[in-house]
Design a protein around this motif. Structure first.
Motif, short mmCIF file in Angstrom:
data_model
loop_
_atom_site.label_atom_id
_atom_site.label_comp_id
_atom_site.label_asym_id
_atom_site.label_seq_id
_atom_site.Cartn_x
_atom_site.Cartn_y
_atom_site.Cartn_z
N ASN A 172 0.82 -1.21 0.00
CA ASN A 172 0.00 0.00 0.00
C ASN A 172 0.85 1.26 0.00
O ASN A 172 0.54 2.24 -0.67
CB ASN A 172 -0.92 0.00 1.23
CG ASN A 172 -2.17 -0.82 0.99
OD1 ASN A 172 -2.71 -0.84 -0.10
ND2 ASN A 172 -2.63 -1.50 2.01
N GLY A 187 -6.09 2.30 -1.70
CA GLY A 187 -6.88 1.17 -1.22
C GLY A 187 -6.72 0.87 0.25
O GLY A 187 -7.18 -0.17 0.72
N ASP A 244 -9.87 0.03 2.12
CA ASP A 244 -10.47 -1.27 1.85
C ASP A 244 -9.96 -2.35 2.79
O ASP A 244 -10.58 -3.41 2.93
CB ASP A 244 -10.19 -1.70 0.41
CG ASP A 244 -10.83 -0.76 -0.61
OD1 ASP A 244 -11.85 -0.13 -0.26
OD2 ASP A 244 -10.30 -0.65 -1.73
N MET A 245 -8.84 -2.10 3.45
CA MET A 245 -8.24 -3.10 4.33
C MET A 245 -8.85 -3.11 5.73
O MET A 245 -8.70 -4.07 6.48
CB MET A 245 -6.73 -2.86 4.45
CG MET A 245 -5.95 -3.06 3.19
SD MET A 245 -4.19 -2.68 3.45
CE MET A 245 -3.76 -3.85 4.74
N GLU A 296 -12.18 -1.92 8.53
CA GLU A 296 -13.54 -1.45 8.80
C GLU A 296 -13.47 -0.34 9.85
O GLU A 296 -12.98 -0.56 10.96
CB GLU A 296 -14.41 -2.60 9.31
CG GLU A 296 -15.83 -2.17 9.63
CD GLU A 296 -16.66 -3.29 10.24
OE1 GLU A 296 -17.85 -3.05 10.52
OE2 GLU A 296 -16.11 -4.39 10.45
N TRP A 345 -10.46 7.88 6.54
CA TRP A 345 -11.91 7.86 6.74
C TRP A 345 -12.40 9.20 7.27
O TRP A 345 -13.41 9.74 6.79
CB TRP A 345 -12.28 6.74 7.71
CG TRP A 345 -13.75 6.68 8.02
CD1 TRP A 345 -14.71 5.97 7.36
CD2 TRP A 345 -14.42 7.39 9.08
NE1 TRP A 345 -15.94 6.19 7.94
CE2 TRP A 345 -15.79 7.06 8.99
CE3 TRP A 345 -14.01 8.27 10.08
CZ2 TRP A 345 -16.74 7.58 9.87
CZ3 TRP A 345 -14.95 8.79 10.95
CH2 TRP A 345 -16.29 8.45 10.86
#
Length: 276
Positions: A108, A115, A118-119, A121, A236
């Motif tokens: 990454n 991405g 995406d790894m 939550e 996020w």
């Protein structure tokens, strides 16, 4: 007895599935010395009854076990030998799990953190105001794991003597801990706020807040792979237009030594300002 018949090094090597070169190496290491060396020719001979030990060496080396540890297994009684093999393989699995996460982090990182969300939550939760015992220090990445453990070992008995833990311990990073930065870092143990005047160590109030967090495994906690989790939480917050209001932290909700590398072990969290 036939089982104690002497075999030449060539015959012994073939039956043990070892090369003669390996047998000579193991002789020099003291693992499999020959039972007899001809004083005239220097030829080595091995008792047939030692084939079991030689085959065990082959299998242990198949695990990439270092020769020093192979020697310890050979010298130990059966139950202790089994424990040594289990302990060695547990270490291998921990190392492989950490390397797997490091490889994911590097991938990454080399792709510009593409991405990373995406790894992981990302979730939110409310955290009430807490009274915490604290210990703070400037630290290097290499020193950090040992110091966190030592600080918790110092603070935990104080908490237990005054009503116990009132939440999960957490570690606040008031500055980055990298090859170029040394924090500082603060270890915090939540305790009974009604007993604030009783504590013989430093304490402070951790304000109530909402935090974004992601849960990571024990293997993912290692440096630098843990940085991916931090990157994901911050990404996020940016994507959701949320403002980070305080220093990031790691919340430890398990007994560290009792979980496997793939088990959840820690939350990576950042406090957020009120939405809107």
């Amino acid at each position: 007895m036939e089982e104690d018949a002497l075999l030449s090094i060539g015959a012994f090597a073939r039956r043990a599935r070892l090369s003669q070169k390996a047998l000579r190496l193991y002789d020099r290491q003291g693992l499999l010395p020959p039972d007899h060396v001809d004083p005239v020719t220097g030829y080595r001979y091995y008792r047939e009854s030692r084939l079991g030990a030689a085959r065990l060496v082959v299998r242990l080396r198949g695990l990439d076990m270092p020769l020093a540890e192979v020697g310890a297994v050979l010298a130990a009684p059966a139950s202790e030998a089994a424990r040594l093999v289990a302990a060695y393989w547990d270490g291998v699995e921990r190392r492989l799990a950490a390397q797997r996460e490091l490889a994911a982090y590097l991938r990454n990182h080399l792709l510009g953190d593409e991405g990373v969300l995406d790894m992981y939550e990302i979730q939110q939760r409310e955290v009430p105001e807490q009274l915490v015992l604290t210990e703070q220090r400037h630290i290097t990445p290499e020193e950090l794991p040992g110091w966190i453990t030592a600080a918790l070992d110092r603070l935990a008995p104080v908490a237990e003597a005054h009503g116990g833990f009132f939440g999960h311990p957490f570690v606040v990073y008031h500055g980055e801990v990298t090859e170029d930065c040394d924090g500082p870092v603060e270890v915090c143990v939540p305790v009974d706020p009604a007993r604030a005047a009783e504590f013989p160590v430093a304490s402070r109030i951790e304000p109530a807040h909402v935090e974004a967090y992601t849960r990571v495994t024990k293997a993912q906690v290692g440096y630098p792979q843990i940085l991916s989790a931090y990157d994901a939480v911050y990404a996020w917050a940016e994507e959701e237009a949320r403002t980070v209001s305080a220093a990031p932290r790691e919340v430890y909700f398990v007994e560290w030594d009792e979980v496997a590398p793939t088990d959840p072990a820690c939350d990576i969290a950042v406090p957020l300002a009120d939405a809107g």
